[in-house]
Write a protein that holds these residues in place. Structure first.
Motif, mmCIF file in Angstrom:
data_model
loop_
_atom_site.group_PDB
_atom_site.id
_atom_site.type_symbol
_atom_site.label_atom_id
_atom_site.label_comp_id
_atom_site.label_asym_id
_atom_site.label_seq_id
_atom_site.Cartn_x
_atom_site.Cartn_y
_atom_site.Cartn_z
ATOM 1 N N ILE A 58 0.700 -1.066 -0.013
ATOM 2 C CA ILE A 58 0.090 -0.055 -0.052
ATOM 3 C C ILE A 58 0.953 1.134 0.147
ATOM 4 O O ILE A 58 1.980 1.089 0.833
ATOM 5 N N ARG A 109 0.523 4.172 1.385
ATOM 6 C CA ARG A 109 0.407 4.954 2.746
ATOM 7 C C ARG A 109 1.944 4.495 3.452
ATOM 8 O O ARG A 109 2.568 5.539 4.125
ATOM 9 N N LYS A 155 2.094 18.545 1.096
ATOM 10 C CA LYS A 155 1.197 18.626 -0.061
ATOM 11 C C LYS A 155 1.643 17.738 -1.236
ATOM 12 O O LYS A 155 0.806 16.803 -1.597
ATOM 13 N N ARG A 200 -0.124 13.960 -2.283
ATOM 14 C CA ARG A 200 -0.419 13.940 -3.862
ATOM 15 C C ARG A 200 0.139 12.478 -4.387
ATOM 16 O O ARG A 200 -0.429 11.679 -4.676
ATOM 17 N N ASP A 232 -1.644 9.551 -2.785
ATOM 18 C CA ASP A 232 -3.202 9.220 -2.500
ATOM 19 C C ASP A 232 -3.601 9.776 -1.087
ATOM 20 O O ASP A 232 -4.680 9.112 -0.856
ATOM 21 N N THR A 286 -4.684 12.730 1.872
ATOM 22 C CA THR A 286 -5.150 14.250 1.987
ATOM 23 C C THR A 286 -4.066 14.832 2.928
ATOM 24 O O THR A 286 -3.488 14.152 3.793
ATOM 25 N N PRO A 287 -3.871 16.152 2.661
ATOM 26 C CA PRO A 287 -2.482 16.850 3.384
ATOM 27 C C PRO A 287 -2.986 16.567 5.015
ATOM 28 O O PRO A 287 -1.929 16.415 5.790
ATOM 29 N N GLN A 345 -4.007 13.722 6.432
ATOM 30 C CA GLN A 345 -3.499 12.433 6.876
ATOM 31 C C GLN A 345 -1.862 12.358 7.028
ATOM 32 O O GLN A 345 -1.466 11.947 7.732
ATOM 33 N N PHE A 359 -7.495 12.940 -4.822
ATOM 34 C CA PHE A 359 -7.876 13.099 -3.486
ATOM 35 C C PHE A 359 -7.511 14.469 -2.803
ATOM 36 O O PHE A 359 -6.718 15.475 -3.175
ATOM 37 N N GLU A 412 2.393 0.999 8.519
ATOM 38 C CA GLU A 412 1.359 1.339 7.521
ATOM 39 C C GLU A 412 1.467 2.904 7.283
ATOM 40 O O GLU A 412 0.507 3.248 6.674
#
Ligand SMILES: Cc1cc2nc3c(=O)[nH]c(=O)nc-3n(C[C@H](O)[C@H](O)[C@H](O)COP(=O)(O)O)c2cc1C
Ligand code: SF4
Ligand code: FES
Lengths: 172, 891, 437
Positions: free
Chosen positions: A19, A21, A44, A48, A51, A53-54, A56, B426, C185
């Motif tokens: 993944i 992240r 930022k 991007r 995938d 959001t800022p 997160q 997003f 993660e």
């Protein structure tokens, strides 16, 4: 722009995890290395790339104390103040550094060379008092060695007194 | 899916009471079911357990440590104790600890009086605290104009953050920092950008997140509440309007209540002031010789109307008079209006805002399935394993239906196929396409071709269901032949999508067990809209899903009561039911019940009425809550048409441009000032309840109609809205049932059978013909007027809450286009085409596809001159929401 | 104490040993991996590790083979091994040495573990500050890949094993295994609710084993010399093998010392550590990292195996022994550790988050002679209200220093409070609590 400069590295990182992240911490560390701190534009861009959001990215960034969200000095001095180092007088070291640099903990010298922080255990309790400056550890510190280290760094940006592969006691 | 599997029951004993609950139930839920309330902060039925507040600890036999009942699932024979001293003292200590860093500022907290922390403290803690140290204090942080955070009150339960991600999929709120220094924020001090659903405010168990709209205006116990239905979009959310005296203070919603199950969108939560803007019309007005309006009494105004209508009727016949009403009215009012026009006045010319597109959807359903309602429910969306969205912009247009889709995907693992204009990008404003398994970017005006593409892919991959092709051989053969005529190149040229994209999408689609298709404004408002919906039904039939349990098609209503408008018969082609306007039986029944004769010919549609006005055959119009002058571009000639009329009556909340042309203006009461019912897009008839007295002299529309009918000597006497509803109920059996129970309609077998045998032939060649698309000339972009999630029509632009999020139009451009044009956020561009030019500010938005310039329709005032209207032949739907423009930056 | 053979630090004890692949192979490195890949059934390795009695060296001391056996059998789809190299427990600094001086020993252990549990991918979660260690590991992984010890189809066995170094960024809690997974993660390092356990729902919700560096470094030796050999070392049957104990504080020679687990604290602190550097008497020691309750000189002859230390009322946790000489203020010591825990609490659970901030402030007041008689009862109760009521063991850990110092050195607290009372008696004004963190 991280992506332009480190395209291959980032692709390699992305290939390591199922993944996207999971690459967040690596990229935050990269951004900090790049600019000395994690800037809003970096967050930022990272959002991007992954995938996200800022927010997160931001919530993760603010959880980890090694990440600085505002500019700091060229050399970030982090002195361990936890019990084990304190038992071998880390507090004196901190005192000395504040006097020597003429700044309080948390501040940056006017020449923007040094930022002084105290941190919790850095995992070299057997060789305290110790400090980390940017990527390097400096251990078994005395006033002489510390003075030496700051001087060298200011002059050459490097110092021979940094720790190598770690072992205590060194075998004889 | 999760809901469909039947769970095995297990035995559990809580505080001595035994019960059987489904396996996997959380202990805290099992306890609630037998009336044992376990105090908690972080637990919420909508959210995955996080067990962080530690408030819900209970003792479970055979487990040494106390366990969190919010995260522990029942096991057979489990014995739980929630009121033993051990547990009580744990609660005490948890509360003492939570108060350690709490400012105890209840006197100035809007949550005071309805705060879990207050209530539990009151119940469990001693009055004195042992804490004498310094409290952690966060400096005040400004978050947004509508949402206020007071982080010193936060108990770190993370419900807001979890709701924002798990339910809304906005991911706009973040826990910032660590340990006691954790606070809820957006990011890096930036002002909050999100869906503004208000969910974080509603789900916060304390006063840490509150609404600035009602800040310090009230104490909870001063508020009077009424349960009603939102009057913005067709989702029909149940909400509680709270008032202090005659002031609207706030709106909230209750978990488990209504089709929205306690969720709301920005319009529902922050938009309610649209009903009570200071500009509300307070008195009846009559135009004077000098053209100005004079305030008059109701008697004078109504007599003037009755007189004029009677005279014109006498001189030119009843069908010199036309009626147009907004689908925002209640069913009772819509019904009374068409009864007034058809029965009292005697004209067939009645139409409503359902004409702007929704009519296309209902007619297709009628034609293929013999039902005017969805054959699926919101529950079916949640339980679907594949959902197909076509031109819906669902998070903007129908946010709560959108939540059902999000739930299906995020919680139940459904696959999502999106044929939408937005592209997956997003941001902290939720975007349904980011959840899609297959996303196909389709520009407005191209959805018809995209649907053909799906069909072609289905056919070419032999995914056509045998049973269907076996039963409806000719139907299948014809359509297969039709789509084979179209080449992939042509499709690619028209919509810029490859066969592979369609192929993989239709594979997923054909593998579905439960397939729900939702069609939105992009389809309904387009030329040939009825045909596109019909083709989607063909798709369901050929993929073998039509009529299958949990599968079906829904069309999305933009306004709150468009479904009702059609069922009440306020469109030219339908009488109440709806039954066809030329249906003798229906006419007979009506005139019997009404004791009035009913026109036997179908009436003129909105645009036809305007044509007749200009030709001189229509002399007067009764316009209720509609504002065609501001809803249509100039070439629809609304202005000329109105000028040509001898007499215009406008019944309105506000003095609109259309109303300014009226001879008599009647002040109507708003949705919060009257009783009645709305029918949501999914076909649920739901009660609307009055919460404040009508503003000024204004009156509910139905009362005005019945007053007029008396003056015109064929009285429709109703004492209250309920009586009208009774009459409706007599005519339309579906109105026998009020409220939440969902009875999804089933397709009428005989109608489907007839369609498959004969019906489809009528226009199959037209529906499956590839329409020419004007491809944007280089340099030119496709300008789209679309729906924003913060507004509903022009109505909501009078809401003081929503205007704080969005009070003017900004042109959204894809960054790529912006760079080419050489503009950045905040810059201005000139939009120009043959019709004129307009200058607007721009914003760079990733989700806008290259080649598109998007502008919120709610603020289209200046932009309208760039557009030209084309009229759909079949249903006379005026289409005009896209055009080609040059975009240049202005220095 | 009788002579014994070092296992983990044997190679590096030779000054000439560089930890390069060449050096490691010269001492028989990667033979164990070759051996198992040559066709030892996966389950046999799990059984072997069970038989060896090896227990986790990260802190919890959970039997390693048993942990592996919890992974769902014949599970299709990915499984993961995570090496816990977060080494953040104050007083612990052995993993750093094991990684930086003999990286391949650990990598071989990981490779064997991956094979045993059927994991193709494994991550080494190393604390962000260990930049040197991370580089050494990256290089070692590259070397091993080149030599065909890692990568796909290793030594023609058809087995694929990939290893990646993943650096943290400064959060003690990420040493807690589920927080580690969250961090991997890309999230905030917040421990997860258990159950479900990592064995079934770990990294990316897939079956996952998390093991400490030292634990994994033992694996090649067990494979090479057999479980019986290992099981005979130390304090069988429950605490077998050696441990690399980390000695810090007021001793003459601090450092990492590998000893069999039947060695006593006296052996370590006096025979090896050379006693107090000031030759003052020993006052107190922490036997297993900051999370372990303090012990006193009476406990000096306790054996350093898991059971004995637990019996003595503490835990051998991470194997970090911190020594304090006479004259050290126990209130001050407890405060220092408490400040660490306050700083590191992830903030998820109410008791841990709020309790740590409260305790710190009370301790600070007492330390600054502004304590009050009721403070000690309050402290005791706050600790009781944290213990056993949190998501992860951090809650239990953070109260250990306070509870144990209160147990053994209550008089030091009382003395400070009496001092404060005396001051109050003289000047009647109200004191202001100070917050200085
Ligand atoms: C607060 C906390 C911090 C921990 N820190 C570490 C650590 O730094 N390194 C480590 O190996 N284990 C740490 N652990 C233990 C791990 O949770 C886990 O038990 C261990 O990594 C399992 O590996 P093992 O069985 O090989 O010991 C910590 C546990 C807790 C509760
Ligand atoms: S006990 Fe503390 S560290 Fe562990 S999860 Fe709870 S708050 Fe976080
Ligand atoms: S409700 Fe169970 S821990 Fe919060």
């Amino acid at each position: 722009m991280l992506l332009e400069k480190y395209k291959d590295h980032i692709d390699d990182l992305l290939s390591r995890y199922p993944i996207k992240r999971s690459v967040l911490l690596p990229l935050l560390n990269l951004a900090q290395k790049e600019e000395g701190y994690v800037s809003q534009s970096a967050m930022k861009e990272i959002a991007r790339i992954l995938d996200l959001t800022p927010p997160q990215v931001f919530e993760t960034a603010t959880f980890y104390t090694m990440l600085s969200l505002k500019p700091i000095g060229k050399f970030h001095i982090q002195v361990c103040r936890s019990l084990m180092c304190a038992l071998v007088r880390a507090d004196n070291l901190i005192e000395w550094l504040q006097k020597h640099l003429g700044i309080a903990v948390g501040q940056t010298t006017s020449d923007k060379f040094f930022t002084l922080s105290v941190v919790e255990c850095l995992g070299s309790c057997g060789t305290g008092p110790m400090m980390q400056i940017n990527d390097e550890y400096y251990e078994r510190l005395t006033e002489e060695t510390v003075g030496q280290i700051l001087e060298d760094l200011k002059r050459t940006g490097d110092c021979a007194l940094k720790s190598g592969p770690y072992m205590v006691p060194e075998p004889r | 899916m999760a809901m469909t599997e039947t769970k095995k029951m297990v035995a559990i004993t809580i505080d001595g009471i035994s019960n059987q609950v489904p396996e996997g139930t959380l202990v805290i839920e099992a306890a609630r079911q037998i009336g044992v309330m376990i105090p908690h902060f972080c637990y919420h039925p909508k959210l995955e357990p996080d067990a962080n507040c530690r408030m819900c600890l209970v003792e479970i036999e055979k487990i040494p440590k106390l366990q969190t009942s919010c995260s522990t699932r029942v096991a057979d024979g489990m014995v739980v104790r929630s009121s033993v001293p051990h547990v009580e003292s744990a609660r005490k200590s948890m509360l003492e600890l939570l108060l350690v860093n709490h400012p105890l500022d209840c006197p100035v907290c809007d949550q005071g009086g309805r705060c879990d922390l207050q209530d539990f403290s009151h119940e469990y803690t001693p009055t004195i605290s042992r804490f004498t140290e310094l409290k952690r204090v966060f400096p005040k942080e400004y978050l947004s104009p509508l949402i206020e955070t007071q982080m010193n009150r936060c108990v770190s339960c993370m419900r807001c953050v979890r709701y924002c991600e798990e339910v809304m999929d906005a991911k706009a709120l973040a826990p910032v920092g660590r340990g006691t220094m954790t606070q809820i924020s957006h990011w890096a001090g930036n002002e909050l950008e999100c869906d503004f659903c208000g969910g974080c405010i509603q789900i916060c168990p304390v006063g840490a997140i509150t609404s600035r709209l009602s800040m310090y205006d009230f104490r909870p116990w001063m508020l009077k509440r009424s349960e009603t239905i939102c009057n913005f979009c067709g989702d029909g959310c149940q909400m509680t309007v709270q008032r202090k005296d005659e002031d609207l203070i706030e709106v909230n919603s209750t978990l488990g209540a209504g089709r929205n199950d306690g969720d709301l969108c920005a319009r529902g939560y922050f938009g309610y002031h649209a009903n009570v803007h200071p500009d509300r019309l307070q008195n009846p007005l009559i135009r004077q010789a000098d053209g100005s309006f004079a305030e008059v009494t109701w008697e004078d105004a109504l007599e003037r109307v009755a007189e004029n209508f009677s005279q014109i009727k006498a001189a030119h016949g009843a069908d010199a008079i036309g009626g147009l009403i907004t689908a925002r009215c209640t069913n009772e009012e819509l019904y009374a209006f068409q009864k007034f026009m058809r029965g009292v006045v005697g004209t067939p010319h009645v139409d409503s805002s359902a004409r702007y597109g929704y009519i296309n959807g209902v007619k297709a359903l009628q034609r293929v399935q013999g039902t005017h309602r969805w054959t699926v429910s919101f529950e079916d969306i949640v339980e679907a394993d594949v959902v197909l969205l076509v031109g819906t912009s669902i998070t903007e247009a129908n946010p709560i239906t959108g939540l059902k889709v999000k739930q299906a995907v995020k919680k139940c693992g459904a696959k999502l196929i999106t044929l939408e204009t937005a592209v997956p990008a997003f941001s902290t404003v939720s975007n349904i396409t980011t959840l899609a398994t297959h996303h196909l970017t389709v520009l407005p005006g191209c959805f018809d071709v995209a649907v053909l593409g799906l069909m072609k892919a289905l056919v070419e991959q032999n995914l056509v269901d045998e049973r269907t092709s076996g039963k409806a051989t000719e139907f299948a053969r014809t359509i297969i032949a039709e789509v084979e005529k179209i080449s992939w190149q042509e499709i690619q040229q028209a919509v810029g999508l490859s066969s592979d994209q369609f192929n993989s999408a239709s594979r997923t689609l054909s593998q579905a067990q439960r397939l729900v298709v939702l069609a939105g404004q992009g389809v309904l408002r387009d030329i040939g809209g009825e045909g596109i919906v019909t083709n989607l039904l063909d798709l369901l039939i050929l993929s073998g899903h039509h009529g299958a349990q949990g599968s079906g098609l829904g069309v999305l209503a933009e306004e709150n009561n468009e479904q009702g408008a059609i069922e009440m018969g306020v469109v030219a082609e339908y009488l109440p039911g709806p039954s066809k306007a030329n249906n003798d039986m229906a006419q007979a029944t009506l005139s019997k019940i009404w004791g009035m004769s009913v026109p036997t010919t179908p009436g003129a549609t909105m645009l036809e009425m305007f044509d007749r006005a200009r030709q001189g055959s229509l002399k007067a119009m009764f316009i209720v809550g509609e504002n065609p002058l501001e809803s249509l571009p100039s070439d629809a000639k609304v202005s000329e048409s109105l000028d040509a009329l001898e007499f215009i009556v406008c019944q309105e909340l506000y003095m609109t441009d259309t109303a300014k042309k009226a001879h008599v203006v009647l002040p109507a009461a708003s949705a919060v000032e009257k009783d009645g019912t709305f029918t949501n897009t999914e076909g649920h008839v739901q009660p609307v309840r009055k919460s404040i007295e009508p503003v000024g002299e204004s009156q509910p529309d139905w009362e005005i109609f019945s007053a007029l009918s008396v003056l015109m000597d064929s009285p429709m006497e109703y004492g209250e809205a309920k009586e009208i509803f009774k009459e409706i109920r007599g005519l339309i059996p579906q109105y026998g049932l009020l409220g939440p129970t969902s009875i999804p309609y089933v397709a009428k077998a005989d109608v489907v059978e007839q369609y498959l045998r004969e019906g489809f032939k009528e226009d199959v060649h037209v529906r499956y013909a590839l329409t020419k698309k004007i491809l944007a000339r280089d340099g030119a972009l496709t300008l789209v007027l679309g729906q924003s999630m913060y507004h509903s029509g022009k109505f909501s632009t009078r809401s003081k809450g929503l205007t704080q999020i969005q009070d003017s139009g900004v042109l959204s451009l894809n960054p790529e286009n912006a760079t080419r044009i050489g503009v950045d956020d905040g810059a201005s561009v000139r939009l120009s085409n043959g019709n004129g030019d307009v200058t607007v500010p721009v914003k760079l938005v990733d989700r806008i596809p290259p080649g598109v310039a998007w502008f919120p329709e709610h603020f289209d005032h200046e932009l309208r001159l760039l557009f030209r209207v084309t009229v759909d032949e079949r249903n006379h739907v005026p289409c005009w929401k896209t055009t080609q423009v040059r975009v240049d930056r202005v220095a | 104490m009788e002579p014994f053979e070092k296992i983990l630090t044997k190679n590096m004890s030779n000054p000439a040993y560089t930890g390069s692949l060449q050096d490691y192979e010269a001492t028989g490195g990667y033979q164990a991996l070759r051996k198992v890949l040559a066709g030892v059934p996966q389950n046999d390795i799990v059984e072997m590790v069970k038989k060896s009695g090896l227990r986790g060296r990260g802190g919890a001391g959970f039997p390693t083979g048993v942990k592996w056996s919890f992974l769902p059998k014949d599970y299709q789809g990915p499984k993961y091994l995570c090496c816990n190299a977060d080494e953040s427990e104050p007083g612990t600094f052995k993993d750093r040495q094991l990684m930086e001086r003999d990286p391949h020993q650990m990598l071989e252990g990981m490779a064997i573990t991956c094979y045993a549990i059927g994991a193709e991918t494994s991550y080494i979660y190393i604390r962000g500050e260990f930049r040197v260690g991370a580089q050494i590991l990256e290089r070692a992984i590259e070397e091993a890949k080149q030599a065909g010890h890692l990568g796909s189809n290793i030594h023609g066995s058809g087995v694929t094993i990939n290893m990646y170094v993943h650096a943290g960024a400064g959060a003690y809690i990420c040493g807690e295994e589920t927080a580690l997974l969250e961090s991997l993660e890309g999230k905030r390092g917040k421990p997860r609710i258990k159950p479900p356990f990592p064995a079934t729902h770990g990294l990316y919700q897939k079956p996952t084993v998390v093991n400490n560096v030292e634990t994994l470094a033992n694996i090649p030796h067990i494979v090479n010399r057999g479980p019986e050999w290992f099981a005979a070392i130390g304090a069988p049957p429950k605490s077998t093998g050696t441990r690399v104990f980390c000695l810090s504080g007021h001793v003459k020679n601090p450092g990492n010392f590998e000893l069999p687990m039947n060695a006593t604290f006296r052996d370590l602190i006096f025979d090896i550590g050379g006693g107090m550097r000031s030759d003052k008497p020993l006052k107190a020691f922490i036997p297993g990292g900051a999370s372990a309750p303090f012990l006193t000189p009476e406990h000096i002859d306790v054996q350093m195996d898991f059971e004995s230390v637990t019996m003595a009322g503490s835990m051998s946790g991470s194997g970090g022994i911190t020594v304090m000489e006479e004259g050290t203020s126990m209130v001050w010591a407890a405060l220092r550790l408490m400040e660490f825990f306050y700083h590191e609490s992830c903030g998820k659970c109410t008791p841990c988050r709020e309790g740590s901030s409260w305790i710190v402030q009370i301790l600070q007041r007492i330390q600054n002679t502004q304590g009050r008689p009721e403070d000690l009862d309050t402290l005791t109760e706050i600790c009781e209200n944290i213990g056993g009521r949190t998501v992860c063991a951090f809650g239990d850990a953070e109260i250990a220093p306070v509870q144990s110092t209160l147990q053994y050195w209550r008089h030091e607290y009382e003395a400070l409070i009496e001092e404060a009372e005396a001051v109050r008696a003289t000047r009647k004004e109200k004191e202001i609590p100070v917050l200085s963190i």
